[in-house]
Motif scaffolding. Structure first.
Motif, PDB file in Angstrom:
ATOM      1  N   VAL A  66      64.432 -85.705  57.228  1.00  0.00           N
ATOM      2  CA  VAL A  66      64.780 -86.704  58.291  1.00  0.00           C
ATOM      3  C   VAL A  66      63.657 -86.791  59.499  1.00  0.00           C
ATOM      4  CG1 VAL A  66      66.677 -87.625  59.742  1.00  0.00           C
ATOM      5  CG2 VAL A  66      67.270 -86.511  57.913  1.00  0.00           C
ATOM      6  N   SER A  67      63.175 -87.933  59.643  1.00  0.00           N
ATOM      7  CA  SER A  67      62.277 -88.219  60.862  1.00  0.00           C
ATOM      8  C   SER A  67      63.240 -88.758  62.142  1.00  0.00           C
ATOM      9  CB  SER A  67      61.346 -89.141  60.729  1.00  0.00           C
ATOM     10  OG  SER A  67      60.421 -88.679  59.660  1.00  0.00           O
ATOM     11  N   ASP A 104      58.576 -94.070  56.033  1.00  0.00           N
ATOM     12  CA  ASP A 104      58.171 -95.456  55.640  1.00  0.00           C
ATOM     13  C   ASP A 104      57.749 -96.105  56.809  1.00  0.00           C
ATOM     14  OD1 ASP A 104      58.085 -94.832  53.169  1.00  0.00           O
ATOM     15  OD2 ASP A 104      59.114 -96.895  52.612  1.00  0.00           O
ATOM     16  N   TRP A 105      58.944 -96.069  57.926  1.00  0.00           N
ATOM     17  CA  TRP A 105      58.922 -96.708  59.140  1.00  0.00           C
ATOM     18  C   TRP A 105      57.936 -96.456  59.965  1.00  0.00           C
ATOM     19  CZ3 TRP A 105      61.085-101.542  60.224  1.00  0.00           C
ATOM     20  CH2 TRP A 105      62.001-102.243  59.549  1.00  0.00           C
ATOM     21  N   ILE A 106      57.490 -95.203  60.134  1.00  0.00           N
ATOM     22  CA  ILE A 106      56.758 -94.622  60.869  1.00  0.00           C
ATOM     23  C   ILE A 106      55.099 -94.995  60.303  1.00  0.00           C
ATOM     24  CG2 ILE A 106      55.554 -92.446  61.566  1.00  0.00           C
ATOM     25  CD1 ILE A 106      58.059 -92.955  63.163  1.00  0.00           C
ATOM     26  N   ASN A 110      55.307-100.324  63.427  1.00  0.00           N
ATOM     27  CA  ASN A 110      54.975 -99.807  64.943  1.00  0.00           C
ATOM     28  C   ASN A 110      56.348 -99.442  65.765  1.00  0.00           C
ATOM     29  OD1 ASN A 110      52.750 -99.424  66.317  1.00  0.00           O
ATOM     30  ND2 ASN A 110      52.621-101.282  67.500  1.00  0.00           N
ATOM     31  N   ILE A 111      57.233 -99.077  65.107  1.00  0.00           N
ATOM     32  CA  ILE A 111      58.361 -98.813  65.347  1.00  0.00           C
ATOM     33  C   ILE A 111      58.550 -97.707  66.522  1.00  0.00           C
ATOM     34  CG2 ILE A 111      59.026 -96.922  63.452  1.00  0.00           C
ATOM     35  CD1 ILE A 111      61.485 -99.164  65.418  1.00  0.00           C
ATOM     36  N   GLU A 112      57.905 -96.672  66.514  1.00  0.00           N
ATOM     37  CA  GLU A 112      57.424 -95.576  67.406  1.00  0.00           C
ATOM     38  C   GLU A 112      57.355 -96.263  68.863  1.00  0.00           C
ATOM     39  OE1 GLU A 112      55.514 -91.214  68.307  1.00  0.00           O
ATOM     40  OE2 GLU A 112      54.958 -92.339  66.509  1.00  0.00           O
ATOM     41  N   LEU A 113      56.273 -97.418  68.841  1.00  0.00           N
ATOM     42  CA  LEU A 113      55.861 -97.837  70.189  1.00  0.00           C
ATOM     43  C   LEU A 113      57.266 -98.726  70.834  1.00  0.00           C
ATOM     44  CD1 LEU A 113      54.125 -98.940  72.326  1.00  0.00           C
ATOM     45  CD2 LEU A 113      53.387-100.639  70.679  1.00  0.00           C
ATOM     46  N   TYR A 114      57.977 -99.286  69.666  1.00  0.00           N
ATOM     47  CA  TYR A 114      59.075-100.028  70.088  1.00  0.00           C
ATOM     48  C   TYR A 114      60.089 -99.174  70.871  1.00  0.00           C
ATOM     49  CZ  TYR A 114      56.486-103.491  66.913  1.00  0.00           C
ATOM     50  OH  TYR A 114      55.498-103.931  66.488  1.00  0.00           O
ATOM     51  N   ASP A 119      63.311 -96.209  75.396  1.00  0.00           N
ATOM     52  CA  ASP A 119      63.912 -95.092  75.588  1.00  0.00           C
ATOM     53  C   ASP A 119      65.126 -94.817  74.704  1.00  0.00           C
ATOM     54  OD1 ASP A 119      62.682 -93.422  77.306  1.00  0.00           O
ATOM     55  OD2 ASP A 119      63.951 -94.027  79.165  1.00  0.00           O
ATOM     56  N   LEU A 120      64.865 -95.042  73.222  1.00  0.00           N
ATOM     57  CA  LEU A 120      65.841 -95.196  72.351  1.00  0.00           C
ATOM     58  C   LEU A 120      65.556 -94.149  71.048  1.00  0.00           C
ATOM     59  CD1 LEU A 120      67.666 -97.123  70.583  1.00  0.00           C
ATOM     60  CD2 LEU A 120      66.105 -98.393  69.557  1.00  0.00           C
ATOM     61  N   ILE A 121      66.693 -93.430  70.722  1.00  0.00           N
ATOM     62  CA  ILE A 121      66.187 -92.345  69.498  1.00  0.00           C
ATOM     63  C   ILE A 121      66.431 -93.340  68.267  1.00  0.00           C
ATOM     64  CG2 ILE A 121      67.567 -90.464  68.298  1.00  0.00           C
ATOM     65  CD1 ILE A 121      68.420 -89.415  70.818  1.00  0.00           C
ATOM     66  N   VAL A 122      65.483 -92.797  67.224  1.00  0.00           N
ATOM     67  CA  VAL A 122      65.499 -93.753  65.759  1.00  0.00           C
ATOM     68  C   VAL A 122      65.674 -92.529  64.745  1.00  0.00           C
ATOM     69  CG1 VAL A 122      64.412 -95.206  64.320  1.00  0.00           C
ATOM     70  CG2 VAL A 122      64.140 -95.580  66.832  1.00  0.00           C
ATOM     71  N   VAL A 123      66.388 -92.808  63.991  1.00  0.00           N
ATOM     72  CA  VAL A 123      66.935 -91.590  62.910  1.00  0.00           C
ATOM     73  C   VAL A 123      66.606 -92.342  61.501  1.00  0.00           C
ATOM     74  CG1 VAL A 123      68.708 -90.208  61.927  1.00  0.00           C
ATOM     75  CG2 VAL A 123      68.757 -90.566  64.313  1.00  0.00           C
ATOM     76  N   MET A 124      65.634 -91.682  60.725  1.00  0.00           N
ATOM     77  CA  MET A 124      65.362 -92.267  59.444  1.00  0.00           C
ATOM     78  C   MET A 124      65.410 -91.316  58.353  1.00  0.00           C
ATOM     79  SD  MET A 124      61.472 -93.890  61.379  1.00  0.00           S
ATOM     80  CE  MET A 124      61.657 -92.483  62.473  1.00  0.00           C
ATOM     81  N   PRO A 125      66.773 -91.296  57.683  1.00  0.00           N
ATOM     82  CA  PRO A 125      66.771 -90.604  56.451  1.00  0.00           C
ATOM     83  C   PRO A 125      65.751 -90.903  55.322  1.00  0.00           C
ATOM     84  CG  PRO A 125      68.653 -92.122  56.522  1.00  0.00           C
ATOM     85  CD  PRO A 125      67.557 -92.375  57.732  1.00  0.00           C
TER      86      PRO A 125
END
Length: 321
Positions: A66-67, A104-106, A110-114, A119-125
């Motif tokens: 998981v990222s 994929d999203w990484i 540009n989800i990391e920038l957004y 100040d948002l945690i993003v969980v990508m399984p």
């Protein structure tokens, strides 16, 4: 297997070879200008943290990755204050499409920038090609639907600085991940404040058989996995029915955002659902955009629109660099 976390954090002062340092500097500038209006990035010694979490899953019957994007420590705040301050951050559960995985999203948006800006945690399984459903008879079992709800959510809430409040949790996905977003948000509306479904929607099973052979062929496998047509129609996977019943019962649903490119091969199914949603009185936001197919340029654009829809309109609360 012992869980493993790998944190990726770039530091301009690291002893990289000159050629590598020059390449990294170029990439940082490209990432900055991709999401901002021109100009070189201001000096910054750190970026948002990206954790790759490897562990053995009970519900997937094996190791999985998981990222997780984590908010950055603001300048002027000591590590002790930030990392032990007890702050809980809002969470976006972000789902990939067919053929994809946690990366994929990484890699493609540009989800990391957004997330960094907000100040948002993003969980990508990682979900294989499961449609985010349980596949009890695949090998020794691969129960993706249960995994996110019963294993990944407790893990993230317990081991990361993530808020478990409904108002702080959001879910989004593209294509198959949009289908998964429907499955989770519509079957468990108590868990999410809002959901964004990109290039996907609930689908009427019989309509697919007569109008979309490509989607129907894939749905046949889902029907067989559930034990037959009637069992599939009555299951959590049939979000067309789940949504109909929720609207009829007045069940409070997450706020819903649907988006599809007008040149997407899934656009006819999207239009069919949109007409049905209007007929049953579903409160939702729909957006169709000219000139886009089933593609990452569309998903990178609409995940920004989704974040605005969720209420993350202030892109200056976090680190924009």
């Amino acid at each position: 297997m012992t869980p493993e976390i790998r944190l990726s954090k770039t530091n301009d002062n690291s002893p990289e070879p000159p050629s590598l340092k020059k390449a990294l500097s170029f990439l940082r500038e490209m990432c900055y200008t991709k999401g901002n209006k021109g100009g070189a990035p201001p000096a910054r010694s750190d970026l948002m943290s990206l954790a790759q979490f490897n562990f053995e899953s009970e519900y997937l019957q094996g190791n999985t990755t998981v990222s997780v994007i984590l908010p950055d420590r603001p300048r002027g705040v000591t590590p002790e204050e930030f990392y032990r301050g007890g702050q809980k951050f809002k969470v976006l559960w972000l789902l990939h499409g067919t053929f994809g995985d946690h990366s994929d999203w990484i890699r493609k948006s540009n989800i990391e920038l957004y997330a960094c800006e907000r100040d948002l945690i993003v969980v990508m399984p990682s979900a294989l090609n499961t449609n985010y459903a349980n596949w009890e008879h695949f090998s020794i079992g691969y129960n993706m639907y249960d995994f996110l709800l019963k294993e990944l959510m407790p893990l993230v809430y317990g081991w990361f600085p993530a808020s478990d409040k409904r108002e702080d949790n959001f879910i989004a996905g593209l294509s198959m991940g949009g289908r998964g977003t429907c499955v989770y948000a519509m079957n468990h509306p108590e868990k999410f404040a809002a959901a964004a479904i990109l290039s996907a929607c609930p689908r009427e099973t019989r309509w697919l058989k007569d109008n979309d052979p490509r989607l129907w062929e894939r749905t046949v496998g889902c029907i067989e996995n559930r034990g037959g047509f009637e069992a599939y129609e009555a299951s959590y996977e049939n979000t067309w029915r789940v949504l109909d019943e929720a609207v009829a019962a007045g069940t409070p649903l997450p706020r819903l955002y649907f988006a599809c490119g007008k040149d997407d091969h899934l656009f006819p199914a999207y239009e069919h659902f949109k007409r049905h949603a209007q007929e049953i009185g579903l409160e939702a936001t729909f957006e169709e955009i000219d000139g886009y197919k089933h593609e990452w340029r569309f998903w990178d654009l609409t995940i920004q629109k989704a974040l605005d829809f969720f209420g993350f309109t202030d892109a200056s609360s976090g680190n924009p660099y």
